[in-house]
Design a protein around this motif. Structure first.
Motif, PDB file in Angstrom:
ATOM      1  N   LEU A 126       1.208  -1.170  -0.008  1.00 52.23           N
ATOM      2  CA  LEU A 126      -0.033   0.558   0.180  1.00 52.23           C
ATOM      3  C   LEU A 126       0.478   1.387   0.232  1.00 52.23           C
ATOM      4  O   LEU A 126       0.371   2.351  -0.536  1.00 52.23           O
ATOM      5  CB  LEU A 126      -1.021   0.095   0.936  1.00 52.23           C
ATOM      6  N   PHE A 127       1.413   1.323   0.523  1.00 53.40           N
ATOM      7  CA  PHE A 127       3.307   2.029   0.585  1.00 53.40           C
ATOM      8  C   PHE A 127       3.625   2.853  -0.285  1.00 53.40           C
ATOM      9  O   PHE A 127       3.993   4.390  -1.129  1.00 53.40           O
ATOM     10  CB  PHE A 127       3.433   2.112   1.837  1.00 53.40           C
ATOM     11  N   ALA A 128       4.314   1.742  -0.804  1.00 52.80           N
ATOM     12  CA  ALA A 128       4.688   1.698  -2.797  1.00 52.80           C
ATOM     13  C   ALA A 128       3.744   2.260  -3.338  1.00 52.80           C
ATOM     14  O   ALA A 128       4.357   3.188  -4.790  1.00 52.80           O
ATOM     15  CB  ALA A 128       5.244   0.059  -2.582  1.00 52.80           C
ATOM     16  N   GLY A 129       2.836   2.106  -3.089  1.00 49.92           N
ATOM     17  CA  GLY A 129       1.279   2.081  -4.249  1.00 49.92           C
ATOM     18  C   GLY A 129       1.130   3.514  -3.894  1.00 49.92           C
ATOM     19  O   GLY A 129       1.390   4.255  -4.941  1.00 49.92           O
ATOM     20  N   LEU A 130       1.253   4.347  -3.166  1.00 48.85           N
ATOM     21  CA  LEU A 130       0.850   6.066  -2.890  1.00 48.85           C
ATOM     22  C   LEU A 130       2.458   6.596  -2.879  1.00 48.85           C
ATOM     23  O   LEU A 130       1.829   7.566  -3.735  1.00 48.85           O
ATOM     24  CB  LEU A 130       0.641   5.945  -1.615  1.00 48.85           C
ATOM     25  N   LEU A 131       3.631   6.067  -2.739  1.00 48.79           N
ATOM     26  CA  LEU A 131       5.139   6.530  -3.034  1.00 48.79           C
ATOM     27  C   LEU A 131       4.937   6.727  -4.300  1.00 48.79           C
ATOM     28  O   LEU A 131       5.179   7.862  -4.830  1.00 48.79           O
ATOM     29  CB  LEU A 131       5.677   6.240  -2.494  1.00 48.79           C
ATOM     30  N   LEU A 132       4.001   5.461  -5.439  1.00 50.07           N
ATOM     31  CA  LEU A 132       4.641   5.426  -6.663  1.00 50.07           C
ATOM     32  C   LEU A 132       4.122   7.005  -7.943  1.00 50.07           C
ATOM     33  O   LEU A 132       3.811   7.441  -7.981  1.00 50.07           O
ATOM     34  CB  LEU A 132       4.461   4.324  -7.555  1.00 50.07           C
ATOM     35  N   LEU A 133       2.023   6.598  -6.613  1.00 46.95           N
ATOM     36  CA  LEU A 133       1.675   7.726  -6.984  1.00 46.95           C
ATOM     37  C   LEU A 133       1.342   9.200  -7.069  1.00 46.95           C
ATOM     38  O   LEU A 133       1.847  10.265  -7.296  1.00 46.95           O
ATOM     39  CB  LEU A 133       0.213   7.689  -6.317  1.00 46.95           C
ATOM     40  N   SER A 134       2.392   9.625  -5.311  1.00 46.14           N
ATOM     41  CA  SER A 134       2.668  11.055  -5.240  1.00 46.14           C
ATOM     42  C   SER A 134       4.363  11.476  -6.119  1.00 46.14           C
ATOM     43  O   SER A 134       4.189  12.119  -6.379  1.00 46.14           O
ATOM     44  CB  SER A 134       3.184  10.712  -3.658  1.00 46.14           C
ATOM     45  N   ALA A 135       5.239   9.690  -6.416  1.00 44.69           N
ATOM     46  CA  ALA A 135       6.452  10.474  -7.564  1.00 44.69           C
ATOM     47  C   ALA A 135       5.524  11.187  -8.901  1.00 44.69           C
ATOM     48  O   ALA A 135       6.377  11.461  -9.453  1.00 44.69           O
ATOM     49  CB  ALA A 135       6.867   9.177  -7.720  1.00 44.69           C
ATOM     50  N   CYS A 136       4.871  10.583  -9.497  1.00 43.16           N
ATOM     51  CA  CYS A 136       3.762  10.652 -10.785  1.00 43.16           C
ATOM     52  C   CYS A 136       3.330  12.474 -10.198  1.00 43.16           C
ATOM     53  O   CYS A 136       3.153  13.539 -12.414  1.00 43.16           O
ATOM     54  CB  CYS A 136       2.657   9.993 -10.816  1.00 43.16           C
ATOM     55  N   SER A 137       3.493  13.216  -9.838  1.00 42.33           N
ATOM     56  CA  SER A 137       3.343  14.279  -9.947  1.00 42.33           C
ATOM     57  C   SER A 137       4.693  15.143  -9.754  1.00 42.33           C
ATOM     58  O   SER A 137       5.367  14.997  -8.675  1.00 42.33           O
ATOM     59  CB  SER A 137       2.663  15.282  -8.750  1.00 42.33           C
ATOM     60  N   VAL A 138       5.380  16.127 -10.521  1.00 41.08           N
ATOM     61  CA  VAL A 138       6.305  16.994 -10.460  1.00 41.08           C
ATOM     62  C   VAL A 138       5.622  18.067 -10.124  1.00 41.08           C
ATOM     63  O   VAL A 138       4.938  19.018 -11.076  1.00 41.08           O
ATOM     64  CB  VAL A 138       7.450  16.690 -11.684  1.00 41.08           C
ATOM     65  N   THR A 139       6.938  19.240  -9.568  1.00 39.52           N
ATOM     66  CA  THR A 139       5.975  20.781  -9.471  1.00 39.52           C
ATOM     67  C   THR A 139       7.218  21.526 -10.203  1.00 39.52           C
ATOM     68  O   THR A 139       8.913  20.772  -9.948  1.00 39.52           O
ATOM     69  CB  THR A 139       6.166  21.218  -7.900  1.00 39.52           C
ATOM     70  N   LEU A 140       7.376  22.782 -11.144  1.00 41.31           N
ATOM     71  CA  LEU A 140       8.504  22.728 -12.135  1.00 41.31           C
ATOM     72  C   LEU A 140       7.953  24.642 -11.482  1.00 41.31           C
ATOM     73  O   LEU A 140       7.701  24.973 -11.306  1.00 41.31           O
ATOM     74  CB  LEU A 140       8.943  22.357 -13.407  1.00 41.31           C
ATOM     75  N   GLN A 141       9.491  25.270 -12.316  1.00 40.29           N
ATOM     76  CA  GLN A 141       8.849  26.862 -12.055  1.00 40.29           C
ATOM     77  C   GLN A 141       9.408  27.196 -13.356  1.00 40.29           C
ATOM     78  O   GLN A 141      10.207  27.362 -14.448  1.00 40.29           O
ATOM     79  CB  GLN A 141       9.907  27.790 -11.716  1.00 40.29           C
ATOM     80  N   VAL A 142       8.224  28.083 -14.130  1.00 45.20           N
ATOM     81  CA  VAL A 142       8.223  28.528 -15.016  1.00 45.20           C
ATOM     82  C   VAL A 142       8.170  30.199 -14.976  1.00 45.20           C
ATOM     83  O   VAL A 142       7.512  30.797 -14.268  1.00 45.20           O
ATOM     84  CB  VAL A 142       7.649  28.322 -16.697  1.00 45.20           C
ATOM     85  N   PRO A 143       9.367  30.817 -15.499  1.00 44.94           N
ATOM     86  CA  PRO A 143       9.853  31.962 -15.528  1.00 44.94           C
ATOM     87  C   PRO A 143       8.562  33.000 -16.150  1.00 44.94           C
ATOM     88  O   PRO A 143       8.756  32.662 -17.550  1.00 44.94           O
ATOM     89  CB  PRO A 143      11.341  32.802 -15.135  1.00 44.94           C
ATOM     90  N   LEU A 144       8.684  33.891 -16.039  1.00 49.36           N
ATOM     91  CA  LEU A 144       7.112  34.654 -16.746  1.00 49.36           C
ATOM     92  C   LEU A 144       8.009  36.090 -16.871  1.00 49.36           C
ATOM     93  O   LEU A 144       8.732  36.381 -15.942  1.00 49.36           O
ATOM     94  CB  LEU A 144       5.809  35.430 -15.792  1.00 49.36           C
TER      95      LEU A 144
END
Length: 177
Positions: A12-30
């Motif tokens: 269960l924890f491995a599955g949750l970790l995998l799902l959370s790793a599928c989202s990435v945050t990045l910065q785009v300068p404007l």
């Protein structure tokens, strides 16, 4: 009902970790952007959009959420809360928008309609700068396509022209599931 088995927790924890790793945050300068605004006759309650869109290189992947942060500076002290709106449709092609070029302002005054989404506010307290935090569906789609119009509600502005500068804008983009 099946009994709970603690040995299933690692899966269960491995599955949750995998799902959370599928989202990435990045910065785009404007880019910084300057525009003039003021309460002209017939513009109260309208959104003032610059003639030119905010343009930039879009991220390579489609964002699922966007938050834009930065600073809004004015060339004079203000005591007001200013509302920002985002749109994807060029105001020049919207017949309900008023071209302000004849008044010496390179902008359009548009009534709030289905193309406009409130994106956030900036609060000036007898100051020339205010923190800016924006978000919403139109900004997310605009970041994905590399262009959007960011407008300011004219209500509450002085009759004289105020020059506003959007500075240090960063889009914090979340991509993934």
């Amino acid at each position: 009902m099946k009994p709970f088995h603690p040995q299933g927790l690692p899966i269960l924890f491995a599955g949750l970790l995998l799902l959370s790793a599928c989202s990435v945050t990045l910065q785009v300068p404007l880019p910084d952007q300057s525009f003039q605004a003021g309460a002209l006759p017939g513009t109260q309650g309208r959104i003032l959009y610059p003639q030119k869109a905010v343009t930039f290189a879009p991220p390579l992947v489609s964002p699922k959420a966007v938050a834009i942060t930065g600073t809004l500076e004015a060339n004079q002290s203000l005591n007001a809360t200013l509302s920002f709106y985002a749109r994807l449709l060029d105001p020049a092609s919207d017949p309900s928008c008023l071209d302000l070029n004849p008044y010496g302002i390179q902008a359009y005054a548009c009534p709030i309609g289905p193309n406009d989404e409130k994106a956030g506010e900036a609060q000036f307290a007898n100051a020339q700068s205010a923190a800016l935090s924006l978000g919403g569906k139109n900004l997310t789609q605009g970041i994905a396509q590399g262009q959007f119009w960011l407008g300011l509600e004219v209500q509450g502005l002085p009759a004289s022209l105020v020059t506003f500068t959007l500075k240090n804008l960063k889009a914090i983009v979340t991509v993934g599931l």
